[in-house]
Design an enzyme around this catalytic site. Structure first.
Site, PDB file in Angstrom:
ATOM      1  N   ARG A  31     111.136  -4.011 102.851  1.00 19.65           N
ATOM      2  CA  ARG A  31     110.404  -4.622 101.767  1.00 19.65           C
ATOM      3  C   ARG A  31     110.743  -4.481 100.167  1.00 19.65           C
ATOM      4  O   ARG A  31     111.273  -3.639 100.522  1.00 19.65           O
ATOM      5  CB  ARG A  31     108.619  -4.871 101.562  1.00 19.65           C
ATOM      6  CG  ARG A  31     108.388  -3.779 101.447  1.00 19.65           C
ATOM      7  CD  ARG A  31     107.686  -2.544  99.489  1.00 19.65           C
ATOM      8  NE  ARG A  31     107.608  -1.085  99.707  1.00 19.65           N
ATOM      9  CZ  ARG A  31     108.572  -0.788  99.285  1.00 19.65           C
ATOM     10  NH1 ARG A  31     109.379  -0.808  98.779  1.00 19.65           N
ATOM     11  NH2 ARG A  31     108.363   0.833  98.796  1.00 19.65           N
TER      12      ARG A  31
ATOM     13  N   HIS B 247     102.228   2.676  93.201  1.00 19.29           N
ATOM     14  CA  HIS B 247     100.907   3.660  93.427  1.00 19.29           C
ATOM     15  C   HIS B 247      99.812   3.364  92.721  1.00 19.29           C
ATOM     16  O   HIS B 247      98.926   4.160  92.261  1.00 19.29           O
ATOM     17  CB  HIS B 247     101.588   4.768  92.689  1.00 19.29           C
ATOM     18  CG  HIS B 247     103.312   5.325  92.732  1.00 19.29           C
ATOM     19  ND1 HIS B 247     103.111   6.630  93.831  1.00 19.29           N
ATOM     20  CD2 HIS B 247     103.772   5.391  92.628  1.00 19.29           C
ATOM     21  CE1 HIS B 247     103.749   7.190  94.103  1.00 19.29           C
ATOM     22  NE2 HIS B 247     104.799   6.472  93.627  1.00 19.29           N
TER      23      HIS B 247
ATOM     24  N   ASP C 239      98.094   1.620  95.206  1.00 15.12           N
ATOM     25  CA  ASP C 239      97.490   1.364  96.838  1.00 15.12           C
ATOM     26  C   ASP C 239      97.295   2.737  97.215  1.00 15.12           C
ATOM     27  O   ASP C 239      95.643   2.828  98.557  1.00 15.12           O
ATOM     28  CB  ASP C 239      98.745   0.910  98.217  1.00 15.12           C
ATOM     29  CG  ASP C 239      99.396   2.127  98.563  1.00 15.12           C
ATOM     30  OD1 ASP C 239      99.824   3.010  98.051  1.00 15.12           O
ATOM     31  OD2 ASP C 239     100.759   1.797  99.439  1.00 15.12           O
TER      32      ASP C 239
ATOM     33  N   GLY D 163     117.051   5.235 103.094  1.00 15.99           N
ATOM     34  CA  GLY D 163     116.900   5.875 101.403  1.00 15.99           C
ATOM     35  C   GLY D 163     116.822   5.338 100.181  1.00 15.99           C
ATOM     36  O   GLY D 163     117.036   5.587  99.269  1.00 15.99           O
TER      37      GLY D 163
ATOM     38  N   GLY E  59     113.794   2.874  99.304  1.00 16.73           N
ATOM     39  CA  GLY E  59     113.257   2.323  98.785  1.00 16.73           C
ATOM     40  C   GLY E  59     112.684   1.028  99.252  1.00 16.73           C
ATOM     41  O   GLY E  59     112.020   0.727  98.604  1.00 16.73           O
TER      42      GLY E  59
ATOM     43  N   SER F 284     111.454   0.689 103.130  1.00 14.69           N
ATOM     44  CA  SER F 284     110.700   0.476 103.383  1.00 14.69           C
ATOM     45  C   SER F 284     111.503   0.834 104.499  1.00 14.69           C
ATOM     46  O   SER F 284     110.498   0.108 105.764  1.00 14.69           O
ATOM     47  CB  SER F 284     109.688  -0.269 103.155  1.00 14.69           C
ATOM     48  OG  SER F 284     108.785  -0.079 102.695  1.00 14.69           O
TER      49      SER F 284
ATOM     50  N   ASP G 230     103.522  -0.990 102.364  1.00 12.66           N
ATOM     51  CA  ASP G 230     104.721  -1.374 102.962  1.00 12.66           C
ATOM     52  C   ASP G 230     104.891  -2.012 104.592  1.00 12.66           C
ATOM     53  O   ASP G 230     105.088  -3.290 104.805  1.00 12.66           O
ATOM     54  CB  ASP G 230     105.853  -0.060 103.277  1.00 12.66           C
ATOM     55  CG  ASP G 230     105.792   0.639 101.977  1.00 12.66           C
ATOM     56  OD1 ASP G 230     105.392  -0.701 101.537  1.00 12.66           O
ATOM     57  OD2 ASP G 230     105.838   1.616 101.765  1.00 12.66           O
TER      58      ASP G 230
ATOM     59  N   TYR H 233     105.606  13.320  96.136  1.00 11.23           N
ATOM     60  CA  TYR H 233     104.260  11.613  96.469  1.00 11.23           C
ATOM     61  C   TYR H 233     103.061  12.296  96.415  1.00 11.23           C
ATOM     62  O   TYR H 233     102.122  11.718  96.008  1.00 11.23           O
ATOM     63  CB  TYR H 233     105.359  11.002  97.419  1.00 11.23           C
ATOM     64  CG  TYR H 233     104.094   9.721  97.957  1.00 11.23           C
ATOM     65  CD1 TYR H 233     104.570   8.539  97.066  1.00 11.23           C
ATOM     66  CD2 TYR H 233     103.610  10.107  99.450  1.00 11.23           C
ATOM     67  CE1 TYR H 233     104.066   7.162  98.094  1.00 11.23           C
ATOM     68  CE2 TYR H 233     102.754   9.092  99.186  1.00 11.23           C
ATOM     69  CZ  TYR H 233     103.335   7.450  98.822  1.00 11.23           C
ATOM     70  OH  TYR H 233     102.498   6.817  98.988  1.00 11.23           O
TER      71      TYR H 233
HETATM   72  C1  GLA Z   1     106.053   3.978  98.987  1.00  8.51           C
HETATM   73  C2  GLA Z   1     104.037   3.900 100.163  1.00  8.51           C
HETATM   74  C3  GLA Z   1     103.947   3.122  99.826  1.00  8.51           C
HETATM   75  C4  GLA Z   1     103.293   2.706  98.208  1.00  8.51           C
HETATM   76  C5  GLA Z   1     104.184   3.192  97.465  1.00  8.51           C
HETATM   77  C6  GLA Z   1     104.545   3.677  96.155  1.00  8.51           C
HETATM   78  O1  GLA Z   1     106.033   3.003  99.506  1.00  8.51           O
HETATM   79  O2  GLA Z   1     104.494   3.636 101.673  1.00  8.51           O
HETATM   80  O3  GLA Z   1     102.008   2.998 100.003  1.00  8.51           O
HETATM   81  O4  GLA Z   1     102.282   4.168  98.144  1.00  8.51           O
HETATM   82  O5  GLA Z   1     105.497   3.910  97.816  1.00  8.51           O
HETATM   83  O6  GLA Z   1     103.738   2.257  95.028  1.00  8.51           O
END
Ligand code: GLA
Length: 337
Positions: free
Chosen positions: A15, A22, A24, A105, A107, A109, A152, A201
């Site tokens: 995704r 930040h 969720d 890596g 981002g 997901s 995600d 995180y």
């Molecule tokens: C990662 C986590 C998500 C969310 C994002 C930040 O992707 O897996 O659940 O917290 O960071 O929005």
């Protein structure tokens, strides 16, 4: 094990989050889209063990059906398989291969897509995206020790072709958001790889959760409420989350009106707020600034957790010839037989 009927092929997409990061941790609003790239698991169900080979690693994941502590399994990549096993508790095994078209890596997901694809291949019901996402969230938390949210996994499970999803992560509900024809979405690599396990995180999550404990629901909260919090790091988190929840709704409204410039500005505000929260990096900040200076770029921001990875860009079609174009794509699917 060669029975045709037990053959299975599962795919789960990665995704890109357009806005809402930040949020969720506190059941807030997010606006991601599933992308065309993802993780595919192919194989045969049956037997009493799970054996998965990966194109990316020499050593396979070779596991019994009952795994007590997924975090101690080796090799390291097998922990996610073990996490899914521990949560799903299937009554039959699986033998197959996993392959990915997502940059690791990035981002985008890859780990959530991996868990969703593995869960479907091992027999998780495909018609319950919320249940599937929750199972995979727990699996990832157990396997990696990272307290990730639900965004995600949920967009990977529930994605729609041609639509982003505005998800209320607390209620587990969503609505589809169309992207106007006058824009395209691209992702550009900051060159800085990222893993959540090695990042701050978890402490960012704790600050957001504390803000919610102090102020209550952070969706629709007074934009100035954060000023009443004494601890500056929690106040900054509250300010970000309240503002970010608001921006998600405003971004969907702007796209609905065809106000693509307004939507782009909200992405930039989101990036600045995430930088204040402490999840951006100099590489991400300078990439965002450089991209914003290009003609036709409407907005750019880090996407996902931050701490490196890729930047998401909203621009007019053809404005940018770097990075990858991504299009809203369908969610996870499984084929049997
Ligand atoms: C990662 C986590 C998500 C969310 C994002 C930040 O992707 O897996 O659940 O917290 O960071 O929005």
């Amino acid at each position: 094990m060669s029975d045709e009927a037990s053959r299975v092929e599962a795919f789960a997409p990665g995704r890109v989050n357009l806005i809402g990061d930040h949020t969720d941790h506190t059941g807030g609003l997010v606006l991601p889209m599933a992308v065309a790239g993802g993780v595919t698991v192919r194989g045969v169900r049956g037997g009493g063990r799970v054996l998965v080979r990966s194109e990316a690693f020499d050593e396979p994941a070779d596991l019994p059906l009952v795994v007590d502590d997924p975090a101690t399994v080796s090799p390291g990549w097998a922990r996610l398989v073990a996490g899914v096993l521990a949560e799903l508790r299937p009554d039959e095994g699986f033998e197959g291969r996993v392959s990915s078209t997502l940059p690791l890596g990035s981002g985008m997901s890859s780990s959530a897509a991996f868990c969703v694809a593995v869960a479907l291949a091992l027999g998780a019901p495909a018609d319950d995206p919320v249940g599937l996402a929750e199972l995979c969230q727990r699996a990832e938390q157990r396997a990696l020790g990272v307290p990730c949210g639900i965004m995600d996994q949920l967009v990977s499970a529930a994605g729609r072709e041609g639509r982003a999803l505005l998800i209320h992560t607390g209620a587990r509900t969503w609505r589809e958001v169309a992207l106007p024809d006058e824009v395209e979405v691209r992702v550009v690599d900051s060159g800085q790889p990222r893993t959540l396990a090695g990042s701050a995180y978890a402490s960012v999550r704790d600050r957001c959760v504390r803000a919610r404990e102090l102020l209550g629901d952070l969706i629709g909260a007074d934009p100035e409420a954060w000023r009443g919090i004494d601890d500056p790091s929690v106040a900054t988190a509250a300010r970000h989350v309240i503002g970010e929840n608001h921006r998600v709704g405003a971004f969907a409204d702007a796209l609905g009106r065809g106000d693509v410039a307004g939507a782009g500005r909200l992405m930039v505000e989101s990036h600045r707020s995430l930088a204040e929260l402490g999840v951006s990096t100099p590489a991400l900040d300078s990439l965002v600034d450089r991209l914003l200076a290009a003609p036709g770029v409407l907005g750019a921001r880090l996407t996902g957790a931050g701490f490196g990875g890729w930047v998401v860009v909203l621009c007019t079609p053809g404005a940018l010839d770097e990075g990858l174009r991504v299009e809203p794509s369908a969610g996870a699917r499984v084929r049997r037989g």
